[in-house]
Design an enzyme around this catalytic site. Structure first.
Site, PDB file in Angstrom:
ATOM      1  N   ASP A 100      33.923  36.340  41.706  1.00  0.00           N
ATOM      2  CA  ASP A 100      35.095  35.923  40.930  1.00  0.00           C
ATOM      3  C   ASP A 100      34.881  34.520  40.373  1.00  0.00           C
ATOM      4  OD1 ASP A 100      36.238  38.315  41.585  1.00  0.00           O
ATOM      5  OD2 ASP A 100      37.712  37.499  42.996  1.00  0.00           O
ATOM      6  N   ASP A 158      44.647  44.040  47.426  1.00  0.00           N
ATOM      7  CA  ASP A 158      43.486  44.374  48.262  1.00  0.00           C
ATOM      8  C   ASP A 158      43.739  43.988  49.719  1.00  0.00           C
ATOM      9  OD1 ASP A 158      42.226  45.175  45.930  1.00  0.00           O
ATOM     10  OD2 ASP A 158      41.340  43.198  45.584  1.00  0.00           O
TER      11      ASP A 158
HETATM   12  O1  RIB Z   1      41.898  42.775  42.997  1.00  0.00           O
HETATM   13  C1  RIB Z   1      41.331  41.527  42.749  1.00  0.00           C
HETATM   14  C2  RIB Z   1      39.909  41.695  42.321  1.00  0.00           C
HETATM   15  O2  RIB Z   1      39.864  42.357  41.082  1.00  0.00           O
HETATM   16  C3  RIB Z   1      39.150  40.410  42.106  1.00  0.00           C
HETATM   17  O3  RIB Z   1      38.518  39.960  43.253  1.00  0.00           O
HETATM   18  C4  RIB Z   1      38.201  40.744  40.989  1.00  0.00           C
HETATM   19  O4  RIB Z   1      36.853  40.745  41.380  1.00  0.00           O
HETATM   20  C5  RIB Z   1      38.639  42.109  40.481  1.00  0.00           C
HETATM   21  O5  RIB Z   1      37.793  43.092  40.895  1.00  0.00           O
END
Ligand code: RIB
Ligand code: NA
Length: 309
Positions: free
Chosen positions: A14, A256
């Site tokens: 990221d 996540d």
């Molecule tokens: O859900 C967040 C994620 O979405 C980030 O870490 C980025 O890499 C994208 O995949």
């Protein structure tokens, strides 16, 4: 050392810019801060589950570049089994340029690279080497064929599958609804998949039923500050589960954190009712929202209130 949760999914690096507001097309604006962090929806969910203290394996592919090497080291620091994270010379490690505004909202571009090279065979062969698996999680940042093959394999073995249709694609293969034990989109993904608006709890409840009608057995829609809505095909009664209010610094990866935590509860506390698993997973996601970055804001078990365990 038996692995209980496997994630077949993406790893990204990221590249996060903090900005006063998200730029418009053609516009150049000044950011206030920049940081590089470990991300990718698959990797984030994996690291979150691992930080809660369950044995987790990542099934993924990275490039043979500095981001790829660092990604593998990061998994090891987080006690994630990396036997099935391979390195390819055919593509670069996935990257995600992200902008985060002062409200903690983000917009994300993903360049998948090596993530798209994870094959159905990679997934099935990895899963077949994990005899104690309880939960498999998939998303849509890798080839949808691979995600589907992984879930199909898991389902045939009686392993619980969680599917996070993120980022959403409008023409999702209908088999995804069938092979997901728990189908877990956020509000925008739900809108795209159902064609229905999801701006409040009542609309989310309706959309959840529409997802059941597509063949899901359990649907959990995450709604950010509004918590989530859960419905199962047994009762068809949507239930709203609120979450605690927090001051958002950076919501990146909150979904996540929720999914990784949910997998942890399902694998580790099989007798805990789904609603309670969701409530606790929401609590953990809300903690992540209070910190900058993606994985950098995910708590470890020792930092969380003992009532959650
Ligand atoms: O859900 C967040 C994620 O979405 C980030 O870490 C980025 O890499 C994208 O995949
Ligand atoms: Na965060």
């Amino acid at each position: 050392n038996a692995v209980n949760i496997a994630i077949v999914g993406s790893c990204n690096t990221d590249l996060i810019s903090y900005v006063p507001r998200l730029p418009k097309p053609g516009e150049t604006i000044h950011g206030t801060k920049f940081s590089v962090g470990f991300g990718g929806k698959g990797a984030n969910q994996c690291v979150m589950a691992a930080r809660l203290g369950v044995k987790v394996a990542m099934v993924s592919k990275v490039g043979d570049d500095s981001f790829g090497h660092d990604t593998i080291k990061n998994f090891q620091t987080n006690n994630v089994n990396t036997n099935h994270v391979s390195m390819t010379k055919e593509a670069a490690t996935g990257v995600a340029p992200i902008t985060v505004n002062t409200e903690g909202q983000n917009s994300i571009v993903i360049v998948s690279g090596a993530n798209m090279l994870i094959t159905e065979d990679d997934a099935k062969s990895a899963l077949s080497q994990m005899p104690d698996l309880k939960v498999v999680i998939c998303q849509l940042e890798i080839s949808p064929h691979t995600s589907l093959a992984a879930m199909k394999y898991a389902k045939e073995k009686g392993i619980l599958t969680i599917f996070n249709p993120a980022p959403a694609i409008p023409e999702l293969d209908s088999q995804f609804y069938k092979y997901a034990d728990i189908f877990c989109p956020n509000e925008t993904e739900t809108e795209l998949l159902t064609g229905l608006p999801v701006t409040n709890i009542t609309e989310a409840e309706k959309a959840a039923l529409a997802l059941l009608d597509k063949g899901c057995s359990k649907v959990v829609i995450t709604l950010g500050t509004q918590g989530s809505v859960v419905v199962t095909s047994e009762t068809r009664k949507a239930i709203h589960i609120p979450t605690n209010k927090v001051k958002a610094i950076d919501t990146t990866g909150a979904g996540d954190a929720f999914i990784g935590s949910l997998a942890y509860y399902l694998a580790h506390y099989p007798a805990l009712p789904l609603e309670e698993c969701i409530k606790r997973a929401s609590h953990i996601a809300s903690v992540s929202v209070c910190g900058a970055g993606t994985q950098t804001s995910f708590p470890w078990k020792k930092d969380l209130p003992s009532e959650l365990f």
